[in-house]
Motif scaffolding. Sequence first.
Motif, PDB file in Angstrom:
ATOM      1  N   VAL A   1       0.768  -1.049   0.025  1.00  0.00           N
ATOM      2  CA  VAL A   1       0.033  -0.030  -0.079  1.00  0.00           C
ATOM      3  C   VAL A   1       1.004   1.341   0.112  1.00  0.00           C
ATOM      4  N   GLY A   2       1.991   1.247   0.816  1.00  0.00           N
ATOM      5  CA  GLY A   2       2.692   2.351   0.966  1.00  0.00           C
ATOM      6  C   GLY A   2       3.435   2.896  -0.341  1.00  0.00           C
ATOM      7  N   LYS A   3       4.091   1.658  -0.838  1.00  0.00           N
ATOM      8  CA  LYS A   3       4.528   1.827  -2.317  1.00  0.00           C
ATOM      9  C   LYS A   3       3.480   2.271  -3.436  1.00  0.00           C
ATOM     10  N   ALA A   4       2.435   1.892  -3.394  1.00  0.00           N
ATOM     11  CA  ALA A   4       1.349   2.028  -4.603  1.00  0.00           C
ATOM     12  C   ALA A   4       1.013   3.532  -4.348  1.00  0.00           C
ATOM     13  N   VAL A   5       0.824   3.992  -3.037  1.00  0.00           N
ATOM     14  CA  VAL A   5       0.406   5.387  -2.600  1.00  0.00           C
ATOM     15  C   VAL A   5       1.483   6.384  -3.144  1.00  0.00           C
ATOM     16  N   GLY A   6       2.641   5.856  -2.644  1.00  0.00           N
ATOM     17  CA  GLY A   6       3.984   6.904  -3.069  1.00  0.00           C
ATOM     18  C   GLY A   6       4.024   7.132  -4.424  1.00  0.00           C
ATOM     19  N   GLU A   7       3.792   6.076  -5.165  1.00  0.00           N
ATOM     20  CA  GLU A   7       3.916   6.075  -6.752  1.00  0.00           C
ATOM     21  C   GLU A   7       3.072   6.777  -7.543  1.00  0.00           C
ATOM     22  N   ALA A   8       1.567   6.878  -6.805  1.00  0.00           N
ATOM     23  CA  ALA A   8       0.826   7.525  -7.239  1.00  0.00           C
ATOM     24  C   ALA A   8       0.853   9.254  -7.246  1.00  0.00           C
ATOM     25  N   PHE A   9       1.655   9.378  -6.218  1.00  0.00           N
ATOM     26  CA  PHE A   9       2.043  10.810  -5.953  1.00  0.00           C
ATOM     27  C   PHE A   9       2.879  11.239  -6.541  1.00  0.00           C
ATOM     28  N   LYS A  10       3.970  10.416  -6.880  1.00  0.00           N
ATOM     29  CA  LYS A  10       5.280  11.012  -7.786  1.00  0.00           C
ATOM     30  C   LYS A  10       4.522  10.930  -9.308  1.00  0.00           C
ATOM     31  N   LEU A  11       3.875  10.099  -9.944  1.00  0.00           N
ATOM     32  CA  LEU A  11       3.266  10.267 -11.025  1.00  0.00           C
ATOM     33  C   LEU A  11       2.430  11.541 -11.070  1.00  0.00           C
ATOM     34  N   ALA A  12       1.673  11.997 -10.203  1.00  0.00           N
ATOM     35  CA  ALA A  12       1.043  13.204 -10.280  1.00  0.00           C
ATOM     36  C   ALA A  12       1.733  14.223 -10.443  1.00  0.00           C
ATOM     37  N   GLU A  13       3.232  14.428  -9.932  1.00  0.00           N
ATOM     38  CA  GLU A  13       4.128  15.296 -10.120  1.00  0.00           C
ATOM     39  C   GLU A  13       4.704  15.520 -11.436  1.00  0.00           C
ATOM     40  N   ARG A  14       4.333  14.088 -12.312  1.00  0.00           N
ATOM     41  CA  ARG A  14       5.000  14.303 -13.625  1.00  0.00           C
ATOM     42  C   ARG A  14       3.817  14.806 -14.535  1.00  0.00           C
ATOM     43  N   HIS A  15       2.723  14.443 -14.341  1.00  0.00           N
ATOM     44  CA  HIS A  15       1.686  14.714 -15.343  1.00  0.00           C
ATOM     45  C   HIS A  15       0.744  16.092 -14.911  1.00  0.00           C
ATOM     46  N   PRO A  16       0.240  16.705 -15.737  1.00  0.00           N
ATOM     47  CA  PRO A  16      -0.671  17.749 -15.420  1.00  0.00           C
ATOM     48  C   PRO A  16      -2.000  17.074 -15.059  1.00  0.00           C
ATOM     49  N   VAL A  17      -2.448  17.544 -13.584  1.00  0.00           N
ATOM     50  CA  VAL A  17      -3.590  17.037 -13.228  1.00  0.00           C
ATOM     51  C   VAL A  17      -4.488  18.053 -12.492  1.00  0.00           C
ATOM     52  N   PRO A  18      -5.823  18.004 -12.558  1.00  0.00           N
ATOM     53  CA  PRO A  18      -6.840  18.945 -11.941  1.00  0.00           C
ATOM     54  C   PRO A  18      -6.180  19.454 -10.664  1.00  0.00           C
ATOM     55  N   GLY A  19      -6.716  20.468 -10.368  1.00  0.00           N
ATOM     56  CA  GLY A  19      -6.474  21.146  -8.786  1.00  0.00           C
ATOM     57  C   GLY A  19      -7.324  20.926  -8.048  1.00  0.00           C
ATOM     58  N   ASP A  20      -8.743  20.525  -8.368  1.00  0.00           N
ATOM     59  CA  ASP A  20      -9.844  20.181  -7.445  1.00  0.00           C
ATOM     60  C   ASP A  20     -10.051  18.780  -7.209  1.00  0.00           C
ATOM     61  N   MET A  21     -11.415  18.425  -6.776  1.00  0.00           N
ATOM     62  CA  MET A  21     -11.464  16.790  -6.646  1.00  0.00           C
ATOM     63  C   MET A  21     -12.093  16.508  -7.972  1.00  0.00           C
ATOM     64  N   SER A  22     -11.126  15.919  -8.718  1.00  0.00           N
ATOM     65  CA  SER A  22     -11.546  15.426 -10.040  1.00  0.00           C
ATOM     66  C   SER A  22     -12.906  14.372 -10.154  1.00  0.00           C
ATOM     67  N   PRO A  23     -13.490  14.587 -11.249  1.00  0.00           N
ATOM     68  CA  PRO A  23     -14.699  13.444 -11.504  1.00  0.00           C
ATOM     69  C   PRO A  23     -14.399  12.139 -11.226  1.00  0.00           C
ATOM     70  N   CYS A  24     -14.789  11.323 -10.527  1.00  0.00           N
ATOM     71  CA  CYS A  24     -14.457   9.987 -10.361  1.00  0.00           C
ATOM     72  C   CYS A  24     -14.483   9.250 -11.605  1.00  0.00           C
ATOM     73  N   ILE A  25     -15.359   9.434 -12.599  1.00  0.00           N
ATOM     74  CA  ILE A  25     -15.625   8.764 -13.880  1.00  0.00           C
ATOM     75  C   ILE A  25     -14.932   9.396 -15.127  1.00  0.00           C
ATOM     76  N   SER A  26     -14.106  10.326 -14.871  1.00  0.00           N
ATOM     77  CA  SER A  26     -13.471  11.174 -15.989  1.00  0.00           C
ATOM     78  C   SER A  26     -12.367  10.283 -16.346  1.00  0.00           C
ATOM     79  N   PHE A  27     -12.236  10.623 -17.636  1.00  0.00           N
ATOM     80  CA  PHE A  27     -10.818   9.847 -18.286  1.00  0.00           C
ATOM     81  C   PHE A  27      -9.525  10.614 -18.189  1.00  0.00           C
ATOM     82  N   GLU A  28      -9.652  11.993 -17.540  1.00  0.00           N
ATOM     83  CA  GLU A  28      -8.632  12.442 -17.336  1.00  0.00           C
ATOM     84  C   GLU A  28      -7.642  12.041 -15.897  1.00  0.00           C
ATOM     85  N   PRO A  29      -6.430  12.295 -15.688  1.00  0.00           N
ATOM     86  CA  PRO A  29      -5.764  11.781 -14.499  1.00  0.00           C
ATOM     87  C   PRO A  29      -6.463  12.095 -13.084  1.00  0.00           C
TER      88      PRO A  29
END
Length: 444
Positions: A294-322
């Motif tokens: 769990v710790g590894k997967a959560v950490g990777e998600a945050f690192k990926l978010a630094e490499r990709h443009p992500v929405p600033g708010d609570m993104s829609p759960c069904i969206s095709f965006e990151p």
Amino acid sequence: MRHDPSTFVIPTAFWDRPQVVEALTKRDVCAVFRLVHQYAGASQAGIGMRVGMAQSEISKYLNGKRVATEFDVFERVADGLDLPDRARMRFGLAPRTEAGRQAVPLQRSTTEPDVSREDPDSVEEIGQRIDALGTSNVSPAVLAHFDVLISVIADEYEIAGPDALAPRVLKQRRRVQSLLDGRQPPRQRDRLYEIAGRLSGMLGYMAVNTGRFGLARAYCLEALQIVDLLGQRDLAAWVRGTQSLCEYYAGNYQAALEFACEGRRLAAGSGQSIRLAVNGEARALGRLGDRDGVGKAVGEAFKLAERHPVPGDMSPCISFEPYSVARITANAATAYVSLGEPGRVREYADVAAQVADQSPSMWSRCLVRLDLATALLLSESPDPEQAATLGIEALTTAAGNPIESIRRRSRELVTQTQPWRQIGLVTELAEASRALALPPGGSR
């Protein structure tokens, strides 16, 4: 002898008249009927007999009260009015195959053997083929409209809910299928396939949220079949994420993990990897008790978010965006709920709550509060009254539009409050949870 109104004759040259060519190109059945009536002297009854429609239907077309959009209507009109191939192609239909057409023998030459071959193409025939290459029953505006529609559905989803939106999405999915039965150039056809895949994927996601896991699996398989024809790895990864979500809520946590891992492989580090890491891998690993995973997967998600443009708010759960950072933290909190680590739950849920409370995402506000309520019960000094208060607040917010994740998490919270069931607020929480399982205004 009674006159048969369907025996009217349409001259071959009629189909080359500029008005007729324009009507065919626009697939304007109303105009085609009107021109046949005008130039061939056909009556409404006669046209109806030829194309297999009642006179009242033909009248509606002629008066502009009905517009043809279905592929089978175009085929019936083309067959009934006996459109020649050049007219069929302008109408967006394939030319008829002329079975048994024989090659025309050439004149015998004094220097060549007697051979037979097909007539050479004329310049006009080549021109007709060139014209047909660009024939399409789908305009760029229609494709652009589908893109807007998918975006609007994602934005409206957490407000309207799957019960209200799924019929609308299904209608559009069937509309795309009807268009695919027609004729389009390759790039337009690929775009239609992509739209069909997205709509099927959305229908699968909505089926998960209503607890219809068999239907969700079927929609996901359909979406993957479409995606496979296109070779779009990112869309395939998104569908794998939805399959993971389906198995998670169906209680098949190992399968949920495997689907998420396969999605990560397909995504190859793209923005889709964020959702797969935290919503797929981390949450499934939490249920499987893998703390390090769990710790590894959560950490990777945050690192990926630094490499990709992500929405600033609570993104829609069904969206095709990151996924946005707020949605990452909300999912991380849920993963740590499964591991029974209240400190980590509060760490992530508090951050997610700050964004969720300012967003229209009612479900996110509800789920974050349910996680915080659970953390209060898991702590060394449990606070069942505050946990029940948070839970009641969350369930009251979602009472008019619950989804499977809220129902499931509310039941789990109620189970964890059972040691304190003599407390009035805990009883009230249990009643609020049971109400979510009922359809509006009644019992099952």
